[in-house]
Design a protein around this motif. Structure first.
Motif, PDB file in Angstrom:
ATOM      1  N   PHE A 169      12.428  13.035 -84.705  1.00  0.00           N
ATOM      2  CA  PHE A 169      13.657  13.529 -84.056  1.00  0.00           C
ATOM      3  C   PHE A 169      14.859  12.654 -84.414  1.00  0.00           C
ATOM      4  CE2 PHE A 169      10.261  15.064 -81.380  1.00  0.00           C
ATOM      5  CZ  PHE A 169      10.686  16.308 -80.947  1.00  0.00           C
ATOM      6  N   VAL A 170      16.005  13.311 -84.588  1.00  0.00           N
ATOM      7  CA  VAL A 170      17.269  12.580 -84.738  1.00  0.00           C
ATOM      8  C   VAL A 170      18.231  13.074 -83.655  1.00  0.00           C
ATOM      9  CG1 VAL A 170      19.331  12.252 -86.169  1.00  0.00           C
ATOM     10  CG2 VAL A 170      17.070  12.196 -87.230  1.00  0.00           C
ATOM     11  N   PHE A 171      18.801  12.130 -82.909  1.00  0.00           N
ATOM     12  CA  PHE A 171      19.815  12.480 -81.913  1.00  0.00           C
ATOM     13  C   PHE A 171      21.105  11.787 -82.341  1.00  0.00           C
ATOM     14  CE2 PHE A 171      15.651  12.474 -80.028  1.00  0.00           C
ATOM     15  CZ  PHE A 171      15.603  13.716 -79.412  1.00  0.00           C
ATOM     16  N   ASP A 172      22.025  12.579 -82.854  1.00  0.00           N
ATOM     17  CA  ASP A 172      23.244  11.997 -83.414  1.00  0.00           C
ATOM     18  C   ASP A 172      24.344  12.000 -82.353  1.00  0.00           C
ATOM     19  OD1 ASP A 172      25.401  11.196 -84.870  1.00  0.00           O
ATOM     20  OD2 ASP A 172      25.245  12.723 -86.435  1.00  0.00           O
ATOM     21  N   GLY A 173      24.543  10.853 -81.738  1.00  0.00           N
ATOM     22  CA  GLY A 173      25.519  10.736 -80.653  1.00  0.00           C
ATOM     23  C   GLY A 173      26.954  10.609 -81.141  1.00  0.00           C
ATOM     24  N   ARG A 174      27.154  10.628 -82.471  1.00  0.00           N
ATOM     25  CA  ARG A 174      28.512  10.469 -83.007  1.00  0.00           C
ATOM     26  C   ARG A 174      28.832  11.513 -84.069  1.00  0.00           C
ATOM     27  NH1 ARG A 174      31.804   6.743 -80.250  1.00  0.00           N
ATOM     28  NH2 ARG A 174      30.459   5.171 -79.361  1.00  0.00           N
ATOM     29  N   ASN A 175      27.906  12.431 -84.283  1.00  0.00           N
ATOM     30  CA  ASN A 175      28.076  13.455 -85.319  1.00  0.00           C
ATOM     31  C   ASN A 175      28.486  12.853 -86.663  1.00  0.00           C
ATOM     32  OD1 ASN A 175      27.297  15.388 -83.533  1.00  0.00           O
ATOM     33  ND2 ASN A 175      29.356  16.101 -83.046  1.00  0.00           N
ATOM     34  N   GLU A 229      31.091  -2.465 -72.175  1.00  0.00           N
ATOM     35  CA  GLU A 229      31.029  -1.074 -71.686  1.00  0.00           C
ATOM     36  C   GLU A 229      30.583  -0.076 -72.751  1.00  0.00           C
ATOM     37  OE1 GLU A 229      31.513   0.238 -68.534  1.00  0.00           O
ATOM     38  OE2 GLU A 229      31.683  -1.803 -67.779  1.00  0.00           O
ATOM     39  N   THR A 230      29.830  -0.541 -73.747  1.00  0.00           N
ATOM     40  CA  THR A 230      29.393   0.394 -74.778  1.00  0.00           C
ATOM     41  C   THR A 230      28.466   1.454 -74.173  1.00  0.00           C
ATOM     42  OG1 THR A 230      28.179   0.639 -76.851  1.00  0.00           O
ATOM     43  CG2 THR A 230      27.522  -1.204 -75.479  1.00  0.00           C
ATOM     44  N   PRO A 231      28.612   2.719 -74.598  1.00  0.00           N
ATOM     45  CA  PRO A 231      27.706   3.744 -74.056  1.00  0.00           C
ATOM     46  C   PRO A 231      26.239   3.435 -74.376  1.00  0.00           C
ATOM     47  CG  PRO A 231      29.071   4.643 -75.837  1.00  0.00           C
ATOM     48  CD  PRO A 231      29.617   3.302 -75.505  1.00  0.00           C
ATOM     49  N   ALA A 232      26.024   2.615 -75.419  1.00  0.00           N
ATOM     50  CA  ALA A 232      24.641   2.263 -75.797  1.00  0.00           C
ATOM     51  C   ALA A 232      23.900   1.586 -74.639  1.00  0.00           C
ATOM     52  CB  ALA A 232      24.661   1.348 -77.021  1.00  0.00           C
ATOM     53  N   ILE A 233      24.616   0.845 -73.814  1.00  0.00           N
ATOM     54  CA  ILE A 233      23.940   0.161 -72.700  1.00  0.00           C
ATOM     55  C   ILE A 233      23.337   1.189 -71.750  1.00  0.00           C
ATOM     56  CG2 ILE A 233      24.258  -1.334 -70.679  1.00  0.00           C
ATOM     57  CD1 ILE A 233      26.408  -2.856 -72.233  1.00  0.00           C
ATOM     58  N   ASP A 234      24.122   2.180 -71.362  1.00  0.00           N
ATOM     59  CA  ASP A 234      23.612   3.181 -70.421  1.00  0.00           C
ATOM     60  C   ASP A 234      22.520   4.044 -71.057  1.00  0.00           C
ATOM     61  OD1 ASP A 234      25.220   2.312 -68.396  1.00  0.00           O
ATOM     62  OD2 ASP A 234      26.837   3.733 -68.795  1.00  0.00           O
ATOM     63  N   VAL A 235      22.707   4.389 -72.325  1.00  0.00           N
ATOM     64  CA  VAL A 235      21.685   5.204 -72.995  1.00  0.00           C
ATOM     65  C   VAL A 235      20.376   4.416 -73.093  1.00  0.00           C
ATOM     66  CG1 VAL A 235      21.043   6.281 -75.196  1.00  0.00           C
ATOM     67  CG2 VAL A 235      23.332   6.646 -74.253  1.00  0.00           C
ATOM     68  N   CYS A 236      20.462   3.162 -73.528  1.00  0.00           N
ATOM     69  CA  CYS A 236      19.242   2.345 -73.653  1.00  0.00           C
ATOM     70  C   CYS A 236      18.585   2.169 -72.292  1.00  0.00           C
ATOM     71  CB  CYS A 236      19.556   0.983 -74.271  1.00  0.00           C
ATOM     72  SG  CYS A 236      19.954   1.099 -76.017  1.00  0.00           S
ATOM     73  N   ASN A 237      19.373   1.868 -71.277  1.00  0.00           N
ATOM     74  CA  ASN A 237      18.786   1.692 -69.950  1.00  0.00           C
ATOM     75  C   ASN A 237      18.135   2.980 -69.457  1.00  0.00           C
ATOM     76  OD1 ASN A 237      19.185  -1.047 -69.530  1.00  0.00           O
ATOM     77  ND2 ASN A 237      21.273  -0.761 -68.769  1.00  0.00           N
ATOM     78  N   GLY A 238      18.751   4.121 -69.758  1.00  0.00           N
ATOM     79  CA  GLY A 238      18.169   5.408 -69.382  1.00  0.00           C
ATOM     80  C   GLY A 238      16.817   5.608 -70.057  1.00  0.00           C
ATOM     81  N   LYS A 244      26.863  10.542 -71.031  1.00  0.00           N
ATOM     82  CA  LYS A 244      25.820   9.570 -71.382  1.00  0.00           C
ATOM     83  C   LYS A 244      24.463  10.000 -70.820  1.00  0.00           C
ATOM     84  CE  LYS A 244      28.695   6.203 -69.932  1.00  0.00           C
ATOM     85  NZ  LYS A 244      29.216   4.893 -69.541  1.00  0.00           N
ATOM     86  N   SER A 245      24.455  10.472 -69.566  1.00  0.00           N
ATOM     87  CA  SER A 245      23.163  10.851 -68.989  1.00  0.00           C
ATOM     88  C   SER A 245      22.654  12.154 -69.591  1.00  0.00           C
ATOM     89  CB  SER A 245      23.214  10.910 -67.459  1.00  0.00           C
ATOM     90  OG  SER A 245      24.125  11.879 -67.055  1.00  0.00           O
ATOM     91  N   ARG A 246      23.583  13.039 -69.973  1.00  0.00           N
ATOM     92  CA  ARG A 246      23.211  14.268 -70.654  1.00  0.00           C
ATOM     93  C   ARG A 246      22.496  13.947 -71.973  1.00  0.00           C
ATOM     94  NH1 ARG A 246      25.403  18.458 -73.260  1.00  0.00           N
ATOM     95  NH2 ARG A 246      27.020  17.312 -74.327  1.00  0.00           N
ATOM     96  N   PHE A 247      23.011  12.910 -72.655  1.00  0.00           N
ATOM     97  CA  PHE A 247      22.410  12.506 -73.936  1.00  0.00           C
ATOM     98  C   PHE A 247      20.968  12.025 -73.710  1.00  0.00           C
ATOM     99  CE2 PHE A 247      21.491   9.612 -77.418  1.00  0.00           C
ATOM    100  CZ  PHE A 247      21.993  10.282 -78.529  1.00  0.00           C
TER     101      PHE A 247
END
Ligand code: NAD
Ligand code: UGA
Length: 435
Positions: free
Chosen positions: A408-414, A309-318, A273-276
């Motif tokens: 930019f597009v960042f596709d976190g799910r391919n 616990e969706t990864p979206a929470i950590d990504v958005c907070n980041g 998640k933090s790498r993203f």
């Protein structure tokens, strides 16, 4: 005719009871009831399923790791208080191994001569496919005491499932094997995702393509093709909670190496998640401050509105931490839920009493919209965080035309076709794929 009662009508209890009711032999009329008169129904039932939530403890001994069995314990005490006849009590919730022993103590203390048999019958359904999973489970697992009474109880529960589940798919074990198998199954599944996600980092560094690697290794029948999709990280209410629980049990048994082994599955997930987030920020010229970023998808996976616990929470907070402005769209998650999730502390999602008021920063920096085109209008970048099918068929030319450039597009799910998007003019980053 056995009477069945279930305490807890959430994601597991509701669908499970519906499928059991549907599969009983022809009944004169309705045979599924929802009620808040829990004492009455418990006292009348022969088999009581308990499928209450078992979140991670947030305070006290084992906080942040151990399972919080408050809801389970209060259900057990209530069963002990109101029962007047013998009962089979079924652990449907995911619980630490040896919980049945504690439950047995609560039930048999003050038992007024009532015979209680505790069974472990963990649930393996996944959200979004709950009914299909219940209709044709890979297996049903029933653990019980190895005494004649215990075996009779196992048989009674087996008969319930045998209405629609082939007998060879009903596995009977001792109590502790059944309890531990549930934690083990989730740990193995999560470990597979962390393994493929760890590979995705190496793919990005070397020019290998993680989808090709997954396909190639999945062809080995010993590995198998399922659950090898690299992603922004796994989420959901159970994987992390159950691994933390497993880690805690290992530590309590002095098994530090084993605990550390499983802890690593969560560490790799956090790293993913933090790498993203780092990839988004670094590729957008090392800052997203004041830039609008569209977030497509907030649920922890497609076909559910669940955000636990969706990864979206950590990504958005980041991204918020780097002062981005977020415009979020998810077809099934409400604005209220998203704002609450982004204002919550870790683990608070399953402890409603601890809910904090919304933080003013996140409210200002976050807007939630009901359309992917609205979310992406004037955005500098867009992040796909849930694999909703509708994202595959978006009009990306229209989206590109309305975005800031470079887009930019960042596709976190391919999920999108990166080559097509590049032809339109986007700069596309996919997980575990060459640029
Ligand atoms: P949930 O939060 O959706 O449902 C639990 C329900 O129990 C809630 O509605 C809560 O109000 C109710 N409850 C709590 N205490 C109660 C009481 N004393 N009396 C009556 N109701 C009470 O949780 P869930 O997702 O259904 O999970 C339940 C258990 O099943 C957990 O242990 C979880 O780990 C496990 N599990 C969940 C899934 C899943 O996909 N969600 C899959 C397999 C196993
Ligand atoms: C999971 C298990 O699959 C169920 O068997 C189990 O009963 C349940 O947990 C539970 O105990 O609660 P669930 O969390 O509903 O079910 O959903 P999954 O389909 O397992 O997905 C979990 C997470 O892993 C999601 O965020 C999903 O996007 C992610 N995932 C899944 C990947 O990143 N890659 C994959 O290949 C598969």
């Amino acid at each position: 005719m056995v009477k069945i009662c279930c305490i807890g009508a959430g994601y597991v209890g509701g669908p499970t009871m519906a499928v059991i009711a549907l599969n009983r032999e022809a009944m004169p009329g309705k045979n599924l009831f929802f009620s808040t008169n829990v004492e009455k129904h418990v006292s009348e039932a022969d088999i009581i399923f308990v499928s209450v939530n078992t979140p991670t403890k947030t305070r006290g001994l084992g906080a942040g790791k151990a399972a919080d069995l408050t809801y389970w314990e209060s259900a057990a005490r209530m069963i002990a208080d109101v029962s007047k006849s013998d009962k089979i009590v079924v652990e449907k919730s995911t619980v630490p191994v040896k919980t049945a022993e504690a439950i047995e103590k609560i039930l048999t203390h003050n038992s007024k001569g009532i015979n209680y048999q505790i069974l472990s019958n963990p649930e393996f359904l996944a959200e979004g496919t709950a009914i299909e999973d219940l209709f044709s489970p890979d297996r049903v697992l029933i653990g019980g005491r190895e005494t004649p009474d215990g075996q009779r109880a196992i048989k009674a529960l087996k008969d319930v499932y045998a209405h629609w589940v082939p007998e060879d798919r009903i596995i009977c074990t001792n109590l502790w094997s059944a309890e531990l198998s549930k934690l083990a199954a989730n740990a193995f599944l999560a470990q597979r995702i962390s393994s493929v996600n760890a590979m995705s980092a190496l793919c990005e560094a070397t020019g290998a393509d993680v989808s090709q690697v997954s396909h190639a290794i999945g062809k080995d029948t010993r590995i198998g093709p399922k659950f090898l999709n690299s992603s922004v990280g796994f989420g959901g209410s159970c994987f992390q909670k159950d691994i933390l629980n497993l880690v805690y049990i290992c530590e309590c048994n002095g098994l530090t190496e084993v605990a550390n082994y499983w802890k690593q599955v969560i560490k790799v997930n956090d790293y993913q998640k933090s790498r993203f987030v780092n990839r988004v920020v670094s590729s957008m010229f090392n800052t997203v401050s004041g830039k609008k970023i569209a977030i497509l998808g907030f649920a922890f996976k497609k076909d559910t509105g669940d955000t636990r616990e969706t990864p979206a929470i950590d990504v958005c907070n980041g991204l918020l931490g780097d002062k981005a402005w977020l415009s979020i769209y998810d077809p099934q998650v409400t604005e209220d839920q998203i704002q609450r999730d982004l204002a919550m502390k870790k683990f608070d999602w399953d402890h409603p009493v601890h809910l904090q008021p919304m933080s003013p920063t996140s409210v200002k920096q976050v807007t939630v919209v009901w359309d992917a085109y609205e979310a992406t209008k004037n955005a500098h970048g867009l992040c796909i965080l849930t694999e909703w099918d509708e994202f595959k068929s978006l009009d990306f030319q229209r989206i590109f035309d309305n975005m800031q450039k470079p887009a930019f597009v960042f596709d976190g799910r391919n999920v999108v076709n990166a080559d097509k998007l590049r032809e339109i003019g986007f700069i596309v980053y996919s997980i575990g794929k060459p640029l």
